[in-house]
Motif scaffolding. Sequence first.
Motif, PDB file in Angstrom:
ATOM      1  N   LEU A  72       0.847  -1.193   0.000  1.00  0.00           N
ATOM      2  CA  LEU A  72       0.000   0.000   0.000  1.00  0.00           C
ATOM      3  C   LEU A  72       0.882   1.243   0.000  1.00  0.00           C
ATOM      4  N   VAL A  73       0.544   2.194  -0.866  1.00  0.00           N
ATOM      5  CA  VAL A  73       1.290   3.450  -0.924  1.00  0.00           C
ATOM      6  C   VAL A  73       0.319   4.605  -1.111  1.00  0.00           C
ATOM      7  N   ALA A  74       0.664   5.738  -0.521  1.00  0.00           N
ATOM      8  CA  ALA A  74      -0.008   7.001  -0.842  1.00  0.00           C
ATOM      9  C   ALA A  74       0.849   7.728  -1.875  1.00  0.00           C
ATOM     10  N   ASP A  75       2.068   8.071  -1.486  1.00  0.00           N
ATOM     11  CA  ASP A  75       3.094   8.544  -2.399  1.00  0.00           C
ATOM     12  C   ASP A  75       4.103   7.404  -2.551  1.00  0.00           C
ATOM     13  N   PRO A  76       4.231   6.805  -3.749  1.00  0.00           N
ATOM     14  CA  PRO A  76       5.132   5.649  -3.899  1.00  0.00           C
ATOM     15  C   PRO A  76       6.558   5.920  -3.454  1.00  0.00           C
ATOM     16  N   TYR A  77       6.988   7.200  -3.497  1.00  0.00           N
ATOM     17  CA  TYR A  77       8.380   7.528  -3.204  1.00  0.00           C
ATOM     18  C   TYR A  77       8.592   7.978  -1.762  1.00  0.00           C
ATOM     19  N   HIS A  88      -5.656  -2.685   7.647  1.00  0.00           N
ATOM     20  CA  HIS A  88      -6.193  -4.012   7.383  1.00  0.00           C
ATOM     21  C   HIS A  88      -6.452  -4.173   5.887  1.00  0.00           C
ATOM     22  N   VAL A  89      -5.989  -5.278   5.345  1.00  0.00           N
ATOM     23  CA  VAL A  89      -6.143  -5.558   3.910  1.00  0.00           C
ATOM     24  C   VAL A  89      -6.821  -6.913   3.764  1.00  0.00           C
ATOM     25  N   GLU A  90      -7.886  -6.941   2.997  1.00  0.00           N
ATOM     26  CA  GLU A  90      -8.574  -8.186   2.684  1.00  0.00           C
ATOM     27  C   GLU A  90      -7.960  -8.798   1.425  1.00  0.00           C
ATOM     28  N   TRP A  91      -7.932 -10.091   1.379  1.00  0.00           N
ATOM     29  CA  TRP A  91      -7.449 -10.786   0.187  1.00  0.00           C
ATOM     30  C   TRP A  91      -8.365 -11.960  -0.123  1.00  0.00           C
ATOM     31  N   VAL A 108      -5.305  -9.403   6.509  1.00  0.00           N
ATOM     32  CA  VAL A 108      -3.942  -9.305   6.992  1.00  0.00           C
ATOM     33  C   VAL A 108      -3.655  -7.839   7.301  1.00  0.00           C
ATOM     34  N   ALA A 109      -2.786  -7.594   8.255  1.00  0.00           N
ATOM     35  CA  ALA A 109      -2.398  -6.228   8.592  1.00  0.00           C
ATOM     36  C   ALA A 109      -1.168  -5.833   7.785  1.00  0.00           C
ATOM     37  N   ALA A 110      -1.260  -4.697   7.089  1.00  0.00           N
ATOM     38  CA  ALA A 110      -0.111  -4.106   6.405  1.00  0.00           C
ATOM     39  C   ALA A 110       0.542  -3.144   7.385  1.00  0.00           C
ATOM     40  N   ASN A 111       1.749  -3.483   7.840  1.00  0.00           N
ATOM     41  CA  ASN A 111       2.386  -2.744   8.919  1.00  0.00           C
ATOM     42  C   ASN A 111       3.374  -1.708   8.405  1.00  0.00           C
ATOM     43  N   PRO A 112       3.425  -0.536   9.040  1.00  0.00           N
ATOM     44  CA  PRO A 112       4.354   0.505   8.594  1.00  0.00           C
ATOM     45  C   PRO A 112       5.813   0.095   8.750  1.00  0.00           C
ATOM     46  N   ALA A 113       6.123  -0.805   9.685  1.00  0.00           N
ATOM     47  CA  ALA A 113       7.515  -1.239   9.854  1.00  0.00           C
ATOM     48  C   ALA A 113       8.065  -1.903   8.609  1.00  0.00           C
ATOM     49  N   LEU A 114       7.169  -2.473   7.794  1.00  0.00           N
ATOM     50  CA  LEU A 114       7.563  -3.100   6.525  1.00  0.00           C
ATOM     51  C   LEU A 114       6.929  -2.361   5.352  1.00  0.00           C
ATOM     52  N   ALA A 115       6.830  -1.043   5.488  1.00  0.00           N
ATOM     53  CA  ALA A 115       6.344  -0.164   4.413  1.00  0.00           C
ATOM     54  C   ALA A 115       4.954  -0.556   3.926  1.00  0.00           C
ATOM     55  N   HIS A 116       4.128  -1.044   4.830  1.00  0.00           N
ATOM     56  CA  HIS A 116       2.761  -1.455   4.501  1.00  0.00           C
ATOM     57  C   HIS A 116       2.737  -2.483   3.364  1.00  0.00           C
ATOM     58  N   SER A 117       3.755  -3.342   3.348  1.00  0.00           N
ATOM     59  CA  SER A 117       3.750  -4.437   2.377  1.00  0.00           C
ATOM     60  C   SER A 117       2.928  -5.593   2.931  1.00  0.00           C
ATOM     61  N   VAL A 118       2.422  -6.417   2.021  1.00  0.00           N
ATOM     62  CA  VAL A 118       1.559  -7.540   2.373  1.00  0.00           C
ATOM     63  C   VAL A 118       2.150  -8.804   1.765  1.00  0.00           C
ATOM     64  N   HIS A 119       2.355  -9.820   2.590  1.00  0.00           N
ATOM     65  CA  HIS A 119       2.808 -11.134   2.138  1.00  0.00           C
ATOM     66  C   HIS A 119       1.844 -12.166   2.715  1.00  0.00           C
ATOM     67  N   ALA A 292      14.208  -3.624   1.974  1.00  0.00           N
ATOM     68  CA  ALA A 292      13.430  -3.049   0.873  1.00  0.00           C
ATOM     69  C   ALA A 292      13.142  -4.095  -0.198  1.00  0.00           C
ATOM     70  N   TYR A 293      14.105  -4.969  -0.455  1.00  0.00           N
ATOM     71  CA  TYR A 293      13.878  -6.052  -1.418  1.00  0.00           C
ATOM     72  C   TYR A 293      12.726  -6.930  -0.955  1.00  0.00           C
ATOM     73  N   TYR A 294      12.769  -7.362   0.299  1.00  0.00           N
ATOM     74  CA  TYR A 294      11.698  -8.194   0.826  1.00  0.00           C
ATOM     75  C   TYR A 294      10.351  -7.486   0.743  1.00  0.00           C
ATOM     76  N   GLU A 295      10.329  -6.217   1.083  1.00  0.00           N
ATOM     77  CA  GLU A 295       9.063  -5.474   1.084  1.00  0.00           C
ATOM     78  C   GLU A 295       8.425  -5.389  -0.296  1.00  0.00           C
ATOM     79  N   HIS A 296       9.190  -5.640  -1.349  1.00  0.00           N
ATOM     80  CA  HIS A 296       8.665  -5.485  -2.705  1.00  0.00           C
ATOM     81  C   HIS A 296       8.611  -6.780  -3.490  1.00  0.00           C
ATOM     82  N   MET A 297       8.805  -7.928  -2.817  1.00  0.00           N
ATOM     83  CA  MET A 297       8.825  -9.210  -3.509  1.00  0.00           C
ATOM     84  C   MET A 297       7.867 -10.211  -2.860  1.00  0.00           C
TER      85      MET A 297
END
Length: 547
Positions: A72-77, A88-91, A108-119, A292-297
């Motif tokens: 999840l991103v508001a501003d990708p950068y 909270h993200v539904e899948w 699943v919870a998208a947490n800010p500690a991992l840049a709101h990434s979801v795995h 950062a790699y993990y957060e985007h893969m």
Amino acid sequence: MPSTSDSSSLPARPRPPVVSRRGLLVGAAVVAGAQTLGIRTAHAEPVQRDPFKLGVASGDPLPDGIVLWTRLVADPYDAPSMGTRPVHVEWEIAADPHFRRVVRRGVVAANPALAHSVHVDVRGLAPARDYWYRFRTGRQLSPAGRTRTAPARRSRPGGLRFGVVNCQDWQNGYWPAYTALVEEDLDAVLHLGDYIYEYDPNSAYPDRMHTTPATPGLDQLVTLADYRARHAQYKTDPALQAAHAAFPWIVTWDDHEVENNYADLVDEIDDAGARKQDPATFARQRAAAYQAYYEHMPLRQRLVPGSPDYRLYRRFDFGDLLRLNVLDTRQYRTDQPGGFPLDFGAVSAGTQNTSGTLTGDVQEKWLRRGLADSGARWNVITQQVMMSQIRFPNFLDPTHPLPPIANLDQWDGYDPARTRLLRFLRDARVANPVVLAGDIHSSWFSDLRIDRDDLSSDPVAVEFTATSVSSDFPIAFDAPLKAYNPVLNPHVRFFDGSRRGYLRLNIDRHQWITDARTVDSIAVRQSPVTTTASWAVAAGEPGLKPA
């Protein structure tokens, strides 16, 4: 001469449709309204704008499972722009593209500690079948992706198809290779590294300038924010998003995800004239890059934020047809021989590197066990750098091209370790070993022998090195290598440094065919793709042959 026909060893199977995001939104509204996923979201954080700007992905397929990813991103950068609270993200994952037969769903919870990434590690799926998946937070619905599980462990698949990609320098051009890849019929995509590049902004294309790092002028990313922004930038590319949404990916990294030519905790870059970083300082940089790699893969193995260590090597079985060993040749390697001031050096520097390792002892033993106990018909070593024993004309002194030199960042810099592995393949009688590689931005199809100069001996394996998606290979090297290879490298059956693209692997129980699929130009987003070479290896018969 290798065939240039677009041949395939397997009959085409019907390609399930990838439903557009607009189609999903309209269908959902007609069928079920705003509560299409049927999951309570009363406690979800409100998200008012589309947070799925980086797309969706899946990866690491198992017979009963798959990893689903989004961020999840508001501003990708700017990762903090998404806020400091979990979202909270539904899948859901379905057996049809219209999501009428949902087989698994959750929150699943998208947490800010991992840049709101979801795995999401989804289990309980059927083997060897297509699924469709999507996410939602609040009223925001993601694009849909399609994925596929691996065949059952004791099954006997008739065939498999893979795409092989690597080295996608954003600044060097566009990615029509990914546009073409989406049209293929594949079981999975293998990415062999250099997913991002760490260099400062410098591009001939105004819309392909890299993000500016926190400390410009180093030609290097350093902080977690630096690496997050760069990964997000790459993920905004529509061709890359489409390729991720079309197939499950199995990924590994090379060096540029952290820093060019790094080795373990050895900082290989002399940053802006300053001395190299000490191991403790570089460990912090590596920790940022790995996170950062993990957060985007779409990776299954969990990461500990702030840790400079992450186990990426792993193994996948596709029934009894193929075992895929995915290596990490950066995190555990010893330094390149001679301290590695340049890519190229004396051949003897590699042959005398008796203590050198690309994998580290633990990973090497893991690989040997996986090869020795495999019952698969094809045993694949998927890794980053070329294993073939290559002699290059001396590009450092064009007026005296001989004696030849070697690329010491490749296995040529670690010759005793390579010889040890090749002898193991022979002595353990590993069935039909195939090595996949990237890194060098050019195509090389080679026979692997223990003694490269003994052409009368049978190869113990074959290697397919994939060209880059967009990263540059010096065109001035192409013609000299084509001229010198028959003399210096007679075990190389095919070489091309002039074109960008990907490999397409068609594998059945009798043969393996690799097609070099290349695009005409990376100066445009859309470019025709053609098959410029096709080479095969027959099961039980060592060595490459034109397909």
